[in-house]
Write a protein that holds these residues in place. Structure first.
Motif, short mmCIF file in Angstrom:
data_model
loop_
_atom_site.label_atom_id
_atom_site.label_comp_id
_atom_site.label_asym_id
_atom_site.label_seq_id
_atom_site.Cartn_x
_atom_site.Cartn_y
_atom_site.Cartn_z
N VAL A 237 0.83 -1.21 0.00
CA VAL A 237 0.00 0.00 0.00
C VAL A 237 0.87 1.26 0.00
O VAL A 237 0.53 2.27 -0.63
N GLU A 238 1.98 1.20 0.69
CA GLU A 238 2.85 2.37 0.80
C GLU A 238 3.48 2.76 -0.53
O GLU A 238 3.95 3.89 -0.69
N SER A 249 -5.09 -1.11 6.24
CA SER A 249 -6.02 -2.05 6.87
C SER A 249 -5.24 -2.91 7.86
O SER A 249 -4.35 -3.67 7.46
N ASP A 250 -5.56 -2.77 9.12
CA ASP A 250 -4.92 -3.54 10.20
C ASP A 250 -3.39 -3.43 10.16
O ASP A 250 -2.67 -4.42 10.29
N GLU A 255 4.72 -0.26 12.76
CA GLU A 255 5.07 -0.14 11.34
C GLU A 255 4.56 1.17 10.76
O GLU A 255 5.23 1.78 9.90
N LEU A 256 3.40 1.61 11.22
CA LEU A 256 2.85 2.88 10.73
C LEU A 256 3.76 4.05 11.11
O LEU A 256 4.01 4.95 10.30
N GLN A 279 -3.42 -2.31 15.94
CA GLN A 279 -3.64 -2.18 14.50
C GLN A 279 -4.42 -0.92 14.13
O GLN A 279 -5.41 -0.56 14.78
N PHE A 280 -3.95 -0.29 13.07
CA PHE A 280 -4.57 0.94 12.56
C PHE A 280 -5.21 0.68 11.21
O PHE A 280 -4.58 0.11 10.31
N SER A 281 -6.46 1.07 11.05
CA SER A 281 -7.15 1.01 9.76
C SER A 281 -7.71 2.39 9.46
O SER A 281 -8.41 2.97 10.29
#
Length: 315
Positions: A237-238, A249-250, A255-256, A279-281
């Motif tokens: 995605v990046e 998504s998750d 990592e974010l 987790q970030f969505s």
């Protein structure tokens, strides 16, 4: 044709209204001409090297016809003033034309994106290609017989699967082969990068030990000078530069934060390591200010923010 010539004259002086723009773009004779030119097998479709003076002469011949009663009244000085006033507009038209134009010489078709913008292209087999700014894509006119393209720069491919004919991309002396998948390639003078979004592809490079099979989210960086291949696993995605936003998504918060540090050239520290696997969505726009992104993160995970001289601390 007189009507079309009139529309083109108005376009050069920015005098077209919305309905006239649509009329010009949907003119059937123009569509027929382009279609015939595309289907021709001759080696001379569009000249690769055209004298700029000849281009300007043709433009002025259409825009200022001798039988135009208004132009007939213009003095030489007035014509020069008018010429200067539309020069910028004419150059803009030529640049826009290059956006979608192809140069067809010998047996190859060449597609080049503008230096300041990406463009989309559809190959004869319906494969979609997004060509990044300044990149060049070349392929043979008989493409369906040999699905092979040459890339200089960066492009994103969504390849149509054809069991009898594999799809190949050649760049930096290397090659990616695939039957149907989504991937991107960035070809530079000293290194190349391949990222697989879905499906499977095979990467081969000169003097390498053998072909490298890639799975989704695999990233290969090829050192052209030293002939070295490095394979890593990333969040694809990046690396999707086609979109104006990142859709996560998750994605683990640790990592974010690493991604934000790379993207914004900043040093963000997550003080409470217990949150690293949370987790970030969500969506982050590529032009979104860092402050707004941090507000989203703090709100989502109930964190607080502290700024120091050297970094930003989340706790």
């Amino acid at each position: 044709m007189n009507n079309i010539a009139g529309l083109i004259k108005k376009l050069l002086v920015r005098g077209l209204n919305s309905s006239e723009k649509i009329q010009l773009s949907e003119d059937q004779p123009m569509k027929d001409l382009l279609s015939r030119q595309w289907e021709e097998k001759t080696d001379r479709h569009i000249q690769e090297d055209v004298d700029s003076n000849l281009i300007w002469k043709n433009i002025t011949a259409v825009c200022w016809e001798k039988n135009d009663p208004v132009v007939a009244k213009l003095t030489k000085k007035t014509r020069l003033i008018r010429l200067a006033s539309v020069t910028a507009a004419a150059v803009a038209i030529l640049c826009i034309g290059m956006w979608v134009a192809t140069v067809m010489t010998d047996s190859y078709i060449t597609v080049t994106a503008p230096l300041d913008s990406k463009m989309a292209w559809v190959l004869p087999d319906s494969t979609k290609v997004w060509v990044n700014a300044g990149a060049t894509l070349r392929y043979k006119k008989e493409f369906l017989q040999d699905r092979r393209v040459l890339l200089d720069g960066e492009a994103f491919f969504d390849v149509v699967k054809m069991s009898a004919s594999p799809f190949r991309v050649h760049f930096n002396g290397s090659c990616v082969e695939v039957k149907g998948t989504v991937f991107s390639i960035k070809s530079e003078q000293q290194k190349a990068e391949v990222i697989l979004f879905s499906g499977k592809i095979t990467f081969t490079a000169p003097e390498s030990e053998g072909a490298v099979e890639m799975d989704p989210s695999d990233r290969i960086v090829y050192d052209v000078v030293n002939k070295k291949v490095m394979l890593t696993h990333v969040d694809a995605v990046e690396y999707d530069w086609r979109s104006s936003e990142y859709r996560f998504s998750d994605k683990p918060l640790g990592e974010l934060i690493n991604f934000l540090n790379r993207t914004y050239k900043i040093d963000i520290v997550l003080k409470n390591t217990a949150y690293e696997k949370s987790q970030f969505s969500g969506v982050i726009r590529k032009d979104e200010p860092l402050e707004d992104v941090l507000d989203k993160i703090c709100f989502t995970f109930d964190l607080k923010l502290e700024k120091t001289d050297d970094n930003i601390i989340l706790y």
